[in-house]
Scaffold this motif. Structure first.
Motif, mmCIF file in Angstrom:
data_model
loop_
_atom_site.group_PDB
_atom_site.id
_atom_site.type_symbol
_atom_site.label_atom_id
_atom_site.label_comp_id
_atom_site.label_asym_id
_atom_site.label_seq_id
_atom_site.Cartn_x
_atom_site.Cartn_y
_atom_site.Cartn_z
ATOM 1 N N ARG B 8 0.808 -1.246 0.054
ATOM 2 C CA ARG B 8 -0.148 0.111 -0.230
ATOM 3 C C ARG B 8 0.850 1.249 0.023
ATOM 4 O O ARG B 8 0.377 2.325 -0.269
ATOM 5 N N SER B 9 2.115 1.346 0.231
ATOM 6 C CA SER B 9 3.124 2.386 0.378
ATOM 7 C C SER B 9 3.282 2.794 -0.993
ATOM 8 O O SER B 9 3.382 1.867 -1.985
ATOM 9 N N THR B 10 3.326 4.075 -1.123
ATOM 10 C CA THR B 10 3.878 4.756 -2.497
ATOM 11 C C THR B 10 5.320 5.055 -2.236
ATOM 12 O O THR B 10 5.806 5.764 -3.368
ATOM 13 N N LEU B 12 8.300 3.956 -2.768
ATOM 14 C CA LEU B 12 9.348 3.639 -3.625
ATOM 15 C C LEU B 12 9.049 3.732 -4.920
ATOM 16 O O LEU B 12 9.735 3.421 -6.075
ATOM 17 N N LEU B 13 7.793 4.386 -5.076
ATOM 18 C CA LEU B 13 7.455 4.959 -6.530
ATOM 19 C C LEU B 13 8.359 6.223 -6.965
ATOM 20 O O LEU B 13 7.808 7.384 -7.055
ATOM 21 N N ALA B 65 0.069 8.531 1.318
ATOM 22 C CA ALA B 65 0.419 7.166 1.410
ATOM 23 C C ALA B 65 2.082 6.853 1.221
ATOM 24 O O ALA B 65 2.596 5.735 1.178
#
Lengths: 442, 442
Positions: B8-10, B12-13, B65
Motif C-alpha cells: 500500500r505504500s507509494t 518506492l515509486l 501514502a
C-alpha cells in the motif's frame, strides 16, 4: 485510494461486458462449453520489424490473484452489475484451465498465437481485459527497449522514465525494458518488486540547493564517494567539469550531460576530461533520447545512455494491438472443439482453431518464417515449436526468473535476419505462414 | 507480485537519485533549507490549444501514502541505496509541508505553475517522481478526453480502453476521462475505486460461443432485458439487426457497431431500425475512434461513442512534459527564499521564484491571458487567481468529489476562446504573460 494502494485482488481489472456475457451465458447454459481464446495481433506497429513478448510473468501473477473479495462482490451486487447466480459463480471463481503461449522475451510477428487460454467459456472470458492490459503495455515497452539496446550495442542503457508514465505502469516498464536488455532502472519500486538493478545520483535541484556548484559536488562526493556521477550542465558545462575533477580527482566515476547538442558536448567533455587526466571518468548522456538519438551517438565518446520518455511511451507506439478472441469451442459437452471466427466486413477477421506456432530456420540457422498451424505439427517443425506451458489445471507452471526472459530475448533477436535491428521502417522481418490442418477443418 | 497488488505504500515509486540527493544533502546540512519546487511544462504537445490538469486528487492520496514500510527500509539498507542516517530520516518520513496548485479539471498553458510544493529540501525532493508520474499521465489522458467530448457535443462518450493500457493506468485513465466529460467507463475497478458509472454488454465472443446469432441475442435479452445493447457485426450486419429487433422487439435499447465504415453503416442501420419500427433503438459505434473520427461522425445518426486505444494513449501524446523544479530556497535558516534556476545552454531553462497565476478575462468574460507572476498580486487579478490550497502542514485540505473536478473542467473549457476546441493544430489558445515582482528580484 487508487488501485495501486487499495487492494490485492486483480478481479475488477475487467471490462463490465465480460461479466455481462458471463451472466447471459450462465443463463443460456453455454457458459460451460469448453472454449479456447487466443491472444494475437493482426499487425505490428507501422514500420516495426518484430515484436517482443513481455508481461507473461505478470499475467501469471495476475491470474493467480484473480479472486473476488467480499467488498468487490458487495459492490457488484449493490451496483446490479450481475445477478445472484453470477455473483455465486464469481465468489467461488478461480481459473482452473490451461494457458500456454510464447515465453517471455520471445519475439513475435503478425498472427503469432501469443497466448492460448483454454477452459470453460465462463472462466476464460473474464480474463480478457486483464491479460490484454498486461501484454499490450509490457510488450509495447519491450519492443521499443529492444530497438534501443540494439542501437546502443555494448554500451549500457538505463531506464529512467518513471516520471513520464503512470506510477504503476512505470514499474512494469522498467521490468519490460530489463527483459529487452536495459542494464538498470532509476525506479526503486522496480528494484524492490522485480529485483532489477537500480541506479541514480543527482538532479539539477541538488546543485541549485547549494550556494555554489562546488559545494554541491563536494557534498555529493563526500556522501557517495569519488565513483559517483556528477551532473555538469546546471550552469557552465566546462567550468562544471573542471570543478568536478578538482573536487573528486581523476577517480571521478562519471559526468552526466542532460541538455544541449550531445554529440558536440560529449566530444568536448571527453577532451576536457582527458586533458585533466580523468581518462577513466565516463560520460553519461540523458536528454530526451530514443533509439535514433542513441544510434546517432554511436561514434561519440559516450559511455552510457539514460532513456526516459520515449521508453515508457513505446517510442511512438505506446500500446500493441493484441486482441483476445474466441477461436474454438464445444458444441456439445465433451464434444470436439469447433473453430469459430468473426466473418463480417470491416477487416477485423480472425482465424479459427487451436493453434501451434514454430519459427522455421534456414540452413544457416537464421529465422526465415513464423509458421502458424492447426492440426498435426509437421515433424520437421517439432524442434522449433514456440509454445511453452504456463498454467495447467489452474496451477502456474511457467514461472521463471527475469534473467531467463532477458537471455531468451537476446538469443531470439540474434537469430533474426540482421535487418531486424535496422531502425528504418520496413515490413516484419520474417513472414507468417498459415498451415491449416485437419482440426481447422472442423 | 506487481506494484498493484503487493503493498500500500507509494514511497518506492521514486527515482533512486532522489534518495541519493537526500543523503548528500543531509550530510552537507542543506537538506533542511526551506525549498519551493514547482511543477510546470515548457510547452503543450505540438498543436494542442490547452492542457487539462488531472491527477491532483490522486497526488493527495499518494502523498498521504508516502511512508516507508519495514520491508522497504530493509531492502534499501540491504541494497545500500542510502546510509544509516538517511534510513532513519526515511523511517520517520511524512510530508509536513504545504502544497497548493491548480485544482483538478482546470485548464493550463505553457508556464502555468501547476503545483507548488513547499517544505524542507529533504521532504520535498523525494516526491518528484511520484508527483510527476501521476500528473503527467492523468493530464495527458484528460487533455485527449477533453478534445473528444468537445467533438462529441451532447452525445455521450464511453471510455473502454483498459485493454490497451497498463492495468493500473487504465483505472486512472477512466478517472481522468470522466473529469474531462466522458459519461462512463467499461472498467469495473474504476467504478469500484472512483465511483465512475460503468457500462458494457457483449463482445463477438459471446455470439461465437452460441450455435447461432439468434441464440446469442436471445440469451442476452433474457438475461439483461430488452434495454440491452446487442453487438451486430459478428456476421452479416443487416441480418443481425433484423434478428436483434425480432428477438428484443422495438424496445431494444441499442445496437453496437464495432467495425467497418461507421458513417455509412450508421445511416444504413438507422434506416433499417426505423423501417422495423425500432425508432428509439440507439446506435453506438466503437471502432478505433479518436476525436477526429468523432467529429467526422457528427452528421451521422449515432447516439454514442465508445473510445479505447486513442483515449488511454492520449491520442498521440501519451504523456505531458511536466517537470518538477527547485525554484526557490533559503540560504540561511529562517532567511528569505532565494529564487534559483538552471542557466546552462540547451533550452531546459526555468524561471525562479515562488509564483502565483491568474487567468485574465476580457470584457466579455472570455479568457485572454494566463498571467504568471512573482511578488505581489495586482488587485485586478485577485478575483482570477487559480491556485487553491491542497496540503497545509502535511494535512490534505484539497480533497473534493470527482464531480467537482468534472464540473470545473466544463466551466474552464467553456470560458476559453471558441477556437480552443477546434481540432486543427494551433498555438496555445491564450498567451502566458510573465510578471516579475519584488520577490523575484530578491
Amino acid at each position: 485510494m487508487d488501485a495501486i494502494t487499495a487492494h490485492r485482488s486483480t478481479a475488477l481489472l475487467t471490462d463490465r461486458y465480460e461479466l455481462t456475457m458471463l451472466q447471459a451465458a450462465l443463463r443460456s447454459g453455454a457458459a460451460h462449453r469448453r472454449s479456447v481464446f487466443e491472444v494475437f495481433t493482426r499487425r505490428l506497429p507501422n514500420g516495426r520489424r518484430y515484436g517482443v513478448v513481455a508481461g507473461t510473468g505478470r499475467v501469471l501473477d495476475a491470474v493467480e490473484a484473480f479472486r473476488f473479495t467480499g467488498p468487490q462482490l458487495d459492490w457488484l451486487a449493490d451496483q446490479r452489475v450481475v445477478d445472484d447466480a453470477t455473483l455465486r459463480f464469481l465468489a467461488d471463481y478461480r481459473f482452473s484451465g490451461d494457458i500456454h503461449g510464447y515465453p517471455e522475451g520471445e519475439v513475435y510477428f503478425p498472427g503469432s498465437p501469443l497466448l492460448t487460454v483454454e477452459g470453460s467459456f465462463a472462466e476464460a472470458v473474464i480474463l480478457e481485459t486483464l491479460v490484454l492490459s498486461v501484454l499490450n503495455y509490457d510488450s509495447a515497452i519491450a519492443a521499443a527497449a529492444s530497438r534501443m539496446t540494439a542501437a546502443a550495442g555494448d554500451r549500457p542503457v538505463i531506464e529512467m522514465g518513471a516520471r513520464r508514465a503512470h506510477e504503476a505502469a512505470a514499474v512494469s516498464a522498467a521490468r519490460a525494458a530489463y527483459i529487452a536488455g536495459f542494464s538498470a532502472t532509476s525506479d526503486l519500486e522496480a528494484g524492490f518488486t522485480h529485483g532489477i538493478p537500480t541506479t541514480g545520483t543527482a538532479a539539477h535541484a541538488f546543485t541549485l540547493l547549494h550556494d555554489s556548484e562546488r559545494d554541491a559536488f563536494t557534498a555529493q562526493v563526500e556522501s557517495m564517494g569519488r565513483g559517483t556521477t556528477l551532473l555538469v550542465d546546471t550552469y557552465d558545462l566546462a567550468e562544471a567539469v573542471r570543478t568536478a575533477v578538482d573536487v573528486a580527482g581523476p577517480e571521478l566515476g562519471a559526468v552526466r550531460i542532460d541538455s544541449g547538442d550531445l554529440t558536440l558536448l560529449a566530444h568536448r567533455v571527453r577532451r576536457q576530461l582527458d586533458d585533466l587526466g580523468a581518462y577513466k571518468t565516463r560520460i553519461i548522456v540523458t536528454s530526451d533520447l530514443d533509439e535514433y538519438a542513441i544510434a546517432a551517438l554511436a561514434a561519440a565518446p559516450v559511455d552510457g545512455y539514460g532513456v526516459g520518455t520515449s521508453l515508457v511511451t513505446g517510442s511512438g507506439h505506446p500500446t500493441c494491438a493484441m486482441v483476445y478472441k474466441l477461436v474454438a469451442r464445444e458444441s456439445v459437452p465433451g464434444g470436439p472443439l469447433v473453430p469459430v471466427a468473426k466473418r463480417s466486413a470491416g477487416g477485423k477477421t480472425s482465424t479459427g482453431g487451436l493453434k501451434w506456432a514454430a519459427r522455421r530456420p534456414d540452413a544457416d540457422g537464421v529465422a526465415e518464417a513464423e509458421v502458424v498451424g492447426t492440426g498435426p505439427v509437421p515433424a520437421h517443425l517439432e524442434p522449433h515449436l514456440l509454445h511453452v506451458p504456463l498454467v495447467r489445471g489452474g496451477e502456474v507452471v511457467g514461472r521463471e526468473p527475469l534473467e531467463a526472459a532477458r537471455e531468451r530475448h537476446r538469443r531470439a533477436r540474434a537469430a533474426l535476419p540482421m535487418s531486424a535491428t535496422q531502425l528504418s521502417k520496413g515490413d516484419p522481418v520474417i513472414v507468417t505462414e498459415l498451415m491449416s490442418g485437419a482440426t481447422a477443418a472442423g
